[in-house]
Design a protein around this motif. Structure first.
Motif, PDB file in Angstrom:
ATOM      1  N   TRP A 202      29.083 -10.771  -0.625  1.00 48.78           N
ATOM      2  CA  TRP A 202      30.019 -11.688   0.071  1.00 48.78           C
ATOM      3  C   TRP A 202      29.272 -12.347   1.225  1.00 48.78           C
ATOM      4  O   TRP A 202      28.710 -11.659   2.078  1.00 48.78           O
ATOM      5  CB  TRP A 202      31.224 -10.882   0.553  1.00 48.78           C
ATOM      6  CG  TRP A 202      32.116 -11.523   1.564  1.00 48.78           C
ATOM      7  CD1 TRP A 202      32.316 -11.130   2.856  1.00 48.78           C
ATOM      8  CD2 TRP A 202      32.970 -12.674   1.370  1.00 48.78           C
ATOM      9  NE1 TRP A 202      33.233 -11.945   3.476  1.00 48.78           N
ATOM     10  CE2 TRP A 202      33.664 -12.900   2.585  1.00 48.78           C
ATOM     11  CE3 TRP A 202      33.239 -13.520   0.296  1.00 48.78           C
ATOM     12  CZ2 TRP A 202      34.585 -13.937   2.752  1.00 48.78           C
ATOM     13  CZ3 TRP A 202      34.153 -14.540   0.470  1.00 48.78           C
ATOM     14  CH2 TRP A 202      34.807 -14.744   1.671  1.00 48.78           C
ATOM     15  N   ILE A 203      29.258 -13.641   1.250  1.00 50.76           N
ATOM     16  CA  ILE A 203      28.600 -14.502   2.239  1.00 50.76           C
ATOM     17  C   ILE A 203      27.074 -14.440   2.129  1.00 50.76           C
ATOM     18  O   ILE A 203      26.412 -15.476   2.074  1.00 50.76           O
ATOM     19  CB  ILE A 203      29.006 -14.171   3.693  1.00 50.76           C
ATOM     20  CG1 ILE A 203      30.515 -14.348   3.890  1.00 50.76           C
ATOM     21  CG2 ILE A 203      28.250 -15.029   4.694  1.00 50.76           C
ATOM     22  CD1 ILE A 203      31.007 -13.984   5.279  1.00 50.76           C
TER      23      ILE A 203
ATOM     24  N   ASN B  14      25.570 -16.289  -0.788  1.00 50.59           N
ATOM     25  CA  ASN B  14      26.155 -17.606  -1.068  1.00 50.59           C
ATOM     26  C   ASN B  14      25.333 -18.654  -0.342  1.00 50.59           C
ATOM     27  O   ASN B  14      25.709 -19.140   0.716  1.00 50.59           O
ATOM     28  CB  ASN B  14      27.625 -17.629  -0.619  1.00 50.59           C
ATOM     29  CG  ASN B  14      28.311 -18.942  -0.977  1.00 50.59           C
ATOM     30  OD1 ASN B  14      27.800 -19.725  -1.773  1.00 50.59           O
ATOM     31  ND2 ASN B  14      29.472 -19.176  -0.389  1.00 50.59           N
TER      32      ASN B  14
ATOM     33  N   TYR C 246      43.497 -19.934  -9.535  1.00 50.68           N
ATOM     34  CA  TYR C 246      43.831 -21.259 -10.038  1.00 50.68           C
ATOM     35  C   TYR C 246      44.058 -21.231 -11.549  1.00 50.68           C
ATOM     36  O   TYR C 246      44.024 -22.267 -12.203  1.00 50.68           O
ATOM     37  CB  TYR C 246      42.707 -22.259  -9.706  1.00 50.68           C
ATOM     38  CG  TYR C 246      42.326 -22.296  -8.241  1.00 50.68           C
ATOM     39  CD1 TYR C 246      40.993 -22.229  -7.849  1.00 50.68           C
ATOM     40  CD2 TYR C 246      43.294 -22.404  -7.256  1.00 50.68           C
ATOM     41  CE1 TYR C 246      40.638 -22.254  -6.510  1.00 50.68           C
ATOM     42  CE2 TYR C 246      42.950 -22.427  -5.921  1.00 50.68           C
ATOM     43  CZ  TYR C 246      41.623 -22.355  -5.547  1.00 50.68           C
ATOM     44  OH  TYR C 246      41.274 -22.386  -4.211  1.00 50.68           O
TER      45      TYR C 246
ATOM     46  N   LEU D 121      34.735 -17.209   6.409  1.00 53.09           N
ATOM     47  CA  LEU D 121      34.458 -18.174   5.353  1.00 53.09           C
ATOM     48  C   LEU D 121      33.464 -17.530   4.391  1.00 53.09           C
ATOM     49  O   LEU D 121      32.704 -16.642   4.790  1.00 53.09           O
ATOM     50  CB  LEU D 121      33.850 -19.442   5.947  1.00 53.09           C
ATOM     51  CG  LEU D 121      34.830 -20.386   6.646  1.00 53.09           C
ATOM     52  CD1 LEU D 121      34.080 -21.519   7.317  1.00 53.09           C
ATOM     53  CD2 LEU D 121      35.840 -20.939   5.664  1.00 53.09           C
ATOM     54  N   PRO D 122      33.407 -18.003   3.146  1.00 50.88           N
ATOM     55  CA  PRO D 122      32.463 -17.392   2.211  1.00 50.88           C
ATOM     56  C   PRO D 122      31.017 -17.821   2.406  1.00 50.88           C
ATOM     57  O   PRO D 122      30.159 -17.458   1.604  1.00 50.88           O
ATOM     58  CB  PRO D 122      32.985 -17.848   0.838  1.00 50.88           C
ATOM     59  CG  PRO D 122      33.763 -19.073   1.099  1.00 50.88           C
ATOM     60  CD  PRO D 122      34.312 -18.950   2.473  1.00 50.88           C
TER      61      PRO D 122
ATOM     62  N   LEU E 266      30.083 -23.612  -2.634  1.00 51.88           N
ATOM     63  CA  LEU E 266      30.084 -22.679  -1.511  1.00 51.88           C
ATOM     64  C   LEU E 266      31.464 -22.113  -1.183  1.00 51.88           C
ATOM     65  O   LEU E 266      31.565 -20.998  -0.674  1.00 51.88           O
ATOM     66  CB  LEU E 266      29.553 -23.369  -0.247  1.00 51.88           C
ATOM     67  CG  LEU E 266      28.088 -23.811  -0.233  1.00 51.88           C
ATOM     68  CD1 LEU E 266      27.757 -24.446   1.116  1.00 51.88           C
ATOM     69  CD2 LEU E 266      27.158 -22.645  -0.519  1.00 51.88           C
ATOM     70  N   ASN E 267      32.505 -22.896  -1.396  1.00 53.58           N
ATOM     71  CA  ASN E 267      33.819 -22.535  -0.861  1.00 53.58           C
ATOM     72  C   ASN E 267      34.896 -22.647  -1.926  1.00 53.58           C
ATOM     73  O   ASN E 267      35.114 -23.711  -2.493  1.00 53.58           O
ATOM     74  CB  ASN E 267      34.157 -23.452   0.308  1.00 53.58           C
ATOM     75  CG  ASN E 267      35.398 -22.999   1.066  1.00 53.58           C
ATOM     76  OD1 ASN E 267      36.058 -22.026   0.688  1.00 53.58           O
ATOM     77  ND2 ASN E 267      35.729 -23.709   2.127  1.00 53.58           N
ATOM     78  N   PHE E 268      35.594 -21.538  -2.184  1.00 54.44           N
ATOM     79  CA  PHE E 268      36.618 -21.542  -3.229  1.00 54.44           C
ATOM     80  C   PHE E 268      37.816 -22.420  -2.851  1.00 54.44           C
ATOM     81  O   PHE E 268      38.637 -22.730  -3.703  1.00 54.44           O
ATOM     82  CB  PHE E 268      37.087 -20.110  -3.534  1.00 54.44           C
ATOM     83  CG  PHE E 268      37.622 -19.353  -2.343  1.00 54.44           C
ATOM     84  CD1 PHE E 268      36.791 -18.502  -1.638  1.00 54.44           C
ATOM     85  CD2 PHE E 268      38.939 -19.489  -1.934  1.00 54.44           C
ATOM     86  CE1 PHE E 268      37.273 -17.788  -0.544  1.00 54.44           C
ATOM     87  CE2 PHE E 268      39.423 -18.787  -0.845  1.00 54.44           C
ATOM     88  CZ  PHE E 268      38.590 -17.933  -0.151  1.00 54.44           C
ATOM     89  N   MET E 269      37.945 -22.819  -1.597  1.00 47.91           N
ATOM     90  CA  MET E 269      39.036 -23.722  -1.178  1.00 47.91           C
ATOM     91  C   MET E 269      38.670 -25.190  -1.383  1.00 47.91           C
ATOM     92  O   MET E 269      39.531 -26.067  -1.289  1.00 47.91           O
ATOM     93  CB  MET E 269      39.378 -23.492   0.296  1.00 47.91           C
ATOM     94  CG  MET E 269      40.079 -22.185   0.568  1.00 47.91           C
ATOM     95  SD  MET E 269      41.682 -22.075  -0.270  1.00 47.91           S
ATOM     96  CE  MET E 269      42.623 -23.319   0.623  1.00 47.91           C
TER      97      MET E 269
ATOM     98  N   ILE F 158      40.793 -27.586  -3.553  1.00 47.06           N
ATOM     99  CA  ILE F 158      42.075 -28.001  -2.952  1.00 47.06           C
ATOM    100  C   ILE F 158      41.829 -29.078  -1.901  1.00 47.06           C
ATOM    101  O   ILE F 158      42.531 -30.089  -1.847  1.00 47.06           O
ATOM    102  CB  ILE F 158      42.776 -26.777  -2.334  1.00 47.06           C
ATOM    103  CG1 ILE F 158      43.192 -25.832  -3.460  1.00 47.06           C
ATOM    104  CG2 ILE F 158      43.970 -27.197  -1.496  1.00 47.06           C
ATOM    105  CD1 ILE F 158      43.789 -24.537  -3.008  1.00 47.06           C
TER     106      ILE F 158
END
Lengths: 311, 222
Positions: free
Chosen positions: A58-59, A62, A124, B3-4, B77-80, B83
């Motif tokens: 996690w992080i 990424n 989703y 945040l991820p 990078l970001n699952f949001m 959206i």
């Protein structure tokens, strides 16, 4: 599952020997074996040993497409395997982490002890099957050792899919995860009622809610227990910044605060594996140091807990 | 809450994004300068084309950022990001429909002069925001700029909307306000303090737009 089935690895030899030795013990306490100095734990329902310190992503992994950052992570992963690491835990929720792990694995030689673990996560409405296939392709493996349902999202649907994949031999173990102390009641129900092999949740020297019910229940049901957020997302270190370790930490071969926090977790009899995350080689060395040497006993655990709460 | 991704990863990724789209990054910024001059210093002879150019530019960059920056780049990078991408595309379509098709956003010196808030906000998004980042040690290659990066574009947009002749539709501030929330949360999680200023400026602009709307109604007795 992760590697060529004909390849004889340390993990497979230990698995066979340990399974035979531990058969009478399965369903009670996970054995802690000192394999050439490395702390391993037996997965309760099969006896397969895995190193007690794994790695979360996690992080930390990424990093997107940056080649420079990927190369830094490659060195972290290289160190992880050199020091006896096994479980790598990831998730599609972690951005590019799965991709970056796969990129690193392709460039490493000594990864035969990899215990591959990831998750399905479909807020989703994506397909669990497609996520599993995509993840396996990214890591260039035939299938995962452990597939988990991330944060219990749509678990009723995904559990059937994972059970089917396990039956087909595409995954070896099934698990469910939560974090931050959330949804423990629901996880308890799943532990009691569902045919899973692993659970993953948060537990550390300050966040000990899991001691009351989840840890004993997981042990009673002979489930593997993976601990996330062992450092509270890094939040434990500021508490002890600029403070020396207490002298008595040497009693359990502890050399730094990361090992202090990890050994507290690993000394709980129900814990199979802790998965600290890091982006730095030096921190990986510190973390992996927790898989060597002695562990604190019950009295020392209480002392450790009190020491941190008093800071 | 986290945040991820970390701040250094975001900066490295922005550097790669800017490098991949460099000609467009420069062109979009130059067009932003032109659009701001048209909006803040409108001329009678310019007619409607100037207003249409400004609104068309804003619609185009919101669509770009939604489709390319959020859906194409940040999704890794970001699952949001999916959206957010849809919200940015939605705002781009709204600007096109409301501003271009319905003609609700016009810039005209005869009716009113853009006030200081409009000029300050526009300048903040266009120049001050990236300049402050540079002064804080941000690598120039990873600077977010108007037209291709969300934060300065959102600030720039609300600044220009405040400069419009007529009351800008409140509808055009909903997505920027929501983005202000995202920016504020990101500022907290990444400890990136300048984005607190970015968040606050968008909220202030929206408040001014509504306040201005109220004041105009009172003055005409409606």
């Amino acid at each position: 599952m992760t590697e060529n089935p004909m390849l004889v690895t340390r993990r497979r030899l230990l698995s066979s020997a340990t399974a035979i030795a531990l058969t009478p013990c399965i369903g009670t306490a996970p054995a802690s074996a000192d394999q050439g100095g490395l702390l391993t734990r037996a997965i309760p329902n099969t006896g397969e040993p895995i190193p007690a310190v794994g790695m979360g992503t996690w992080i930390t992994f990424n990093v997107g497409a940056s080649e420079a950052l990927r190369r830094q992570r490659l060195e972290v992963l290289r160190t992880f395997f050199e020091l006896g690491g096994g479980m790598i835990d990831s998730s599609p929720m972690y951005g590019s982490s799965q991709d970056v792990i796969g990129w690193c694995l392709k460039r490493l030689q000594n990864k035969q002890d990899l215990f591959s673990a990831t998750k399905v996560w479909t807020p989703y409405g994506a397909s669990a099957e497609s996520q599993m296939m995509e993840a396996a392709a990214l890591w260039a493996i035939d299938g995962f050792d452990l597939m988990q349902i991330h944060n219990l999202v749509d678990w009723e649907t995904h559990l059937d899919v994972l059970l089917g994949a396990k039956k087909d031999g595409r995954i070896r173990y099934i698990g469910v995860t939560t974090s931050h102390g959330s949804r423990h009641r629901e996880m308890e129900r799943i532990i009691r009622d569902q045919p899973i092999d692993f659970v993953q949740f948060t537990y550390n020297i300050l966040d000990r809610e899991a001691e009351a019910r989840l840890l004993p229940l997981a042990r009673e049901r002979a489930l593997g227990v993976i601990i996330n957020r062992p450092f509270r997302g890094g939040g434990l270190f500021p508490i002890v910044r600029d403070k020396a370790l207490p002298d008595w930490a040497a009693e359990f071969d502890c050399r730094n605060w990361a090992q202090f926090f990890l050994k507290f977790i690993l000394s709980h009899p129900a814990v199979t594996c802790a998965i600290p995350a890091t982006s730095k080689v030096a921190h990986m060395r510190e973390n992996m140091g927790a898989s060597r040497g002695r562990l604190p006993g019950p009295q020392t655990r209480r002392r450790m807990q009190q020491y941190i709460e008093d800071q | 809450m986290q945040l991820p991704y970390s701040l250094d990863v975001y900066r490295a990724s922005m550097a790669a994004y800017n490098a991949d789209w460099l000609p467009l990054v420069l062109l979009a910024w130059l067009l932003a300068v032109f659009a701001s001059l048209l909006a803040l210093y409108p001329r009678d002879h310019a007619g409607h084309w100037a207003s249409r150019f400004v609104v068309g530019y804003l619609a185009a960059v919101w669509l770009w950022i939604g489709a390319i920056h959020q859906l194409g780049f940040m999704t890794e990078l970001n699952f949001m990001a999916p959206i957010y991408g849809m919200a940015w595309i939605g705002q781009g379509l709204l600007l096109a429909w409301s501003g271009l098709y319905l003609g609700t956003v016009r810039f005209d010196f005869r009716a009113s002069r853009p006030g200081a808030p409009a000029k300050v906000l526009t300048l903040f998004g266009l120049v001050i925001y990236p300049l402050v980042l540079l002064l804080l040690g941000h690598d120039w290659k990873s600077l977010p700029v108007v037209g291709t990066a969300p934060n300065p574009t959102a600030i720039f947009t609300v600044g220009l909307l405040l400069a419009s002749r007529d009351r800008p539709p409140v509808l055009l501030f909903i997505v920027p306000l929501a983005w202000a929330g995202v920016v504020g949360a990101t500022a907290y999680m990444l400890e990136h303090r300048i984005d607190y200023a970015a968040s606050i400026t968008i909220v202030i602009a929206a408040s001014l737009a509504v306040h201005g709307r109220f004041k105009r109604s009172t003055a005409t007795g409606n």
